[in-house]
Design an enzyme around this catalytic site. Sequence first.
Site, PDB file in Angstrom:
ATOM      1  N   SER A 142      45.854  37.115  37.269  1.00 30.52           N
ATOM      2  CA  SER A 142      46.726  38.390  37.609  1.00 30.52           C
ATOM      3  C   SER A 142      48.037  38.133  37.264  1.00 30.52           C
ATOM      4  CB  SER A 142      46.414  38.591  39.154  1.00 30.52           C
ATOM      5  OG  SER A 142      47.141  39.679  39.492  1.00 30.52           O
ATOM      6  N   TYR A 155      46.261  36.884  47.938  1.00 24.19           N
ATOM      7  CA  TYR A 155      45.920  37.102  46.637  1.00 24.19           C
ATOM      8  C   TYR A 155      46.767  36.618  45.908  1.00 24.19           C
ATOM      9  CZ  TYR A 155      44.616  40.254  42.887  1.00 24.19           C
ATOM     10  OH  TYR A 155      43.967  40.731  41.540  1.00 24.19           O
TER      11      TYR A 155
HETATM   12  N1  LIG Z   1      42.749  46.282  38.547  1.00 27.34           N
HETATM   13  C1  LIG Z   1      43.913  45.508  38.476  1.00 27.34           C
HETATM   14  O1  LIG Z   1      45.112  46.141  38.704  1.00 27.34           O
HETATM   15  C2  LIG Z   1      43.896  43.809  38.501  1.00 27.34           C
HETATM   16  C3  LIG Z   1      45.128  43.252  38.240  1.00 27.34           C
HETATM   17  C4  LIG Z   1      45.167  42.056  38.389  1.00 27.34           C
HETATM   18  C5  LIG Z   1      44.003  41.251  38.214  1.00 27.34           C
HETATM   19  N2  LIG Z   1      42.595  41.835  38.583  1.00 27.34           N
HETATM   20  C6  LIG Z   1      41.570  41.225  38.922  1.00 27.34           C
HETATM   21  O2  LIG Z   1      40.550  41.611  37.825  1.00 27.34           O
HETATM   22  C7  LIG Z   1      39.402  41.346  38.303  1.00 27.34           C
HETATM   23  C8  LIG Z   1      38.232  42.607  38.211  1.00 27.34           C
HETATM   24  O3  LIG Z   1      38.898  43.367  39.240  1.00 27.34           O
HETATM   25  P1  LIG Z   1      38.804  45.188  38.997  1.00 27.34           P
HETATM   26  O4  LIG Z   1      40.421  45.510  38.897  1.00 27.34           O
HETATM   27  O5  LIG Z   1      37.776  45.121  37.669  1.00 27.34           O
HETATM   28  O6  LIG Z   1      38.181  45.418  40.293  1.00 27.34           O
HETATM   29  P2  LIG Z   1      36.891  46.403  40.728  1.00 27.34           P
HETATM   30  O7  LIG Z   1      36.861  46.686  42.036  1.00 27.34           O
HETATM   31  O8  LIG Z   1      36.697  47.470  39.711  1.00 27.34           O
HETATM   32  O9  LIG Z   1      35.655  45.253  40.362  1.00 27.34           O
HETATM   33  C9  LIG Z   1      35.534  44.050  41.022  1.00 27.34           C
HETATM   34  C10 LIG Z   1      34.057  43.669  41.200  1.00 27.34           C
HETATM   35  O10 LIG Z   1      33.767  42.477  41.611  1.00 27.34           O
HETATM   36  C11 LIG Z   1      32.989  42.785  42.621  1.00 27.34           C
HETATM   37  N3  LIG Z   1      32.730  41.588  43.697  1.00 27.34           N
HETATM   38  C12 LIG Z   1      33.459  42.086  44.956  1.00 27.34           C
HETATM   39  N4  LIG Z   1      32.952  40.974  45.795  1.00 27.34           N
HETATM   40  C13 LIG Z   1      32.187  40.209  44.947  1.00 27.34           C
HETATM   41  C14 LIG Z   1      31.377  38.969  45.298  1.00 27.34           C
HETATM   42  N5  LIG Z   1      31.571  38.393  46.796  1.00 27.34           N
HETATM   43  N6  LIG Z   1      30.510  38.528  44.452  1.00 27.34           N
HETATM   44  C15 LIG Z   1      30.306  39.094  43.310  1.00 27.34           C
HETATM   45  N7  LIG Z   1      31.021  40.165  43.020  1.00 27.34           N
HETATM   46  C16 LIG Z   1      31.845  40.748  43.744  1.00 27.34           C
HETATM   47  C17 LIG Z   1      32.807  44.190  43.042  1.00 27.34           C
HETATM   48  O11 LIG Z   1      31.562  44.712  43.617  1.00 27.34           O
HETATM   49  C18 LIG Z   1      33.078  44.923  41.707  1.00 27.34           C
HETATM   50  O12 LIG Z   1      32.210  45.205  40.994  1.00 27.34           O
HETATM   51  C19 LIG Z   1      39.472  40.903  39.639  1.00 27.34           C
HETATM   52  O13 LIG Z   1      39.367  39.150  39.809  1.00 27.34           O
HETATM   53  C20 LIG Z   1      40.778  41.132  40.148  1.00 27.34           C
HETATM   54  O14 LIG Z   1      41.695  40.357  40.998  1.00 27.34           O
HETATM   55  C21 LIG Z   1      42.770  43.229  38.718  1.00 27.34           C
END
Ligand SMILES: NC(=O)c1ccc[n+]([C@@H]2O[C@H](COP(=O)([O-])OP(=O)(O)OC[C@H]3O[C@@H](n4cnc5c(N)ncnc54)[C@H](O)[C@@H]3O)[C@@H](O)[C@H]2O)c1
Length: 281
Positions: A142, A155
């Site tokens: 991130s 986080y």
């Molecule tokens: N959205 C943002 O702004 C952002 C920014 C930086 C990093 N990220 C990172 O991107 C990645 C994806 O996140 P996103 O934004 O698409 O969020 P999201 O919530 O849309 O998707 C995350 C997915 O992870 C799954 N998940 C949660 N716990 C789990 C577990 N124990 N085992 C397996 N799957 C699990 C959820 O069911 C979901 O489908 C994450 O690692 C997040 O930290 C997101």
Amino acid sequence: MRELAGKIVAITGAASGIGAATAVELAERGCDLALSDINDEGLQQTARRAEKHGVKVSTHVVDTGDRDAVYAFADAVVAEHGAVHMIINNAGVALTADVEIMSDENLEWLFDINFWGVVHGTRAFLPHLKRAGGGHIVNVSSVFGFIGVPSQSAYCAAKFAVRGFTESLGQELDIAGGKIKVTSVHPGGIRTNIAKAARFEGTVASKGGSQRGAASLFSKVARTTPEKAAKIIVAGIVADKRKVRIGGDAVAIDLMQRVAPLGYQRGMVRLAKLGRLLSRG
Ligand SMILES: NC(=O)c1ccc[n+]([C@@H]2O[C@H](COP(=O)([O-])OP(=O)(O)OC[C@H]3O[C@@H](n4cnc5c(N)ncnc54)[C@H](O)[C@@H]3O)[C@@H](O)[C@H]2O)c1
């Protein structure tokens, strides 16, 4: 990984957001997919979208915090697809809680998924990638893997750890001959479900704040769509980039912490105090 067509790619957290969009983008590029998540309904939706591109898709309900389940996932992918060439360790969750009040339970929950999930995914798939003669490991960190932010200590710690783990891994694999490439992904704000699904314990900076308030603020500041994020991730994979930043905010934050490693922290404090003032009306 220069050539994607015909490759077999495993993705965690593929039911939603960045994971789902990346799955569809890779299907468009001719990759067979092994999709995993704890949310089976979301997984099936992603699978249906990916299958429209004529590729083979398997789905696996896996909690990435469960070490044995992740190793079983890797074995199941090879059993079903014959091999695996790439793992995208993407599953992640968020938590808003100041250090002083954060429960051990929530801290461990977040670390199990955001840090240990990446470690398990890397170590479970690595032997299979070697057996395939080469491959790619993509670990999603991130911008909070670049900077510390109030109320996001768990986080940020997990995402810094993913960055360190991935940078060390990349060097080890280069020393071993470079047949397995490594990419660390650093998204800025991406419009996904992450804030809605987050846990909220409270923070000094947003006294009186709520989970809903935090999610609503996130939806205003998160500018990039998951589809755009997926295109940037896949372009980074094809170019064998070691580090991929997603969005102008990610580039700016990365630059800010390198140019002003202390100044950015003073800025964060000012911003948090201003937010507290405004929320008091
Ligand atoms: N959205 C943002 O702004 C952002 C920014 C930086 C990093 N990220 C990172 O991107 C990645 C994806 O996140 P996103 O934004 O698409 O969020 P999201 O919530 O849309 O998707 C995350 C997915 O992870 C799954 N998940 C949660 N716990 C789990 C577990 N124990 N085992 C397996 N799957 C699990 C959820 O069911 C979901 O489908 C994450 O690692 C997040 O930290 C997101």
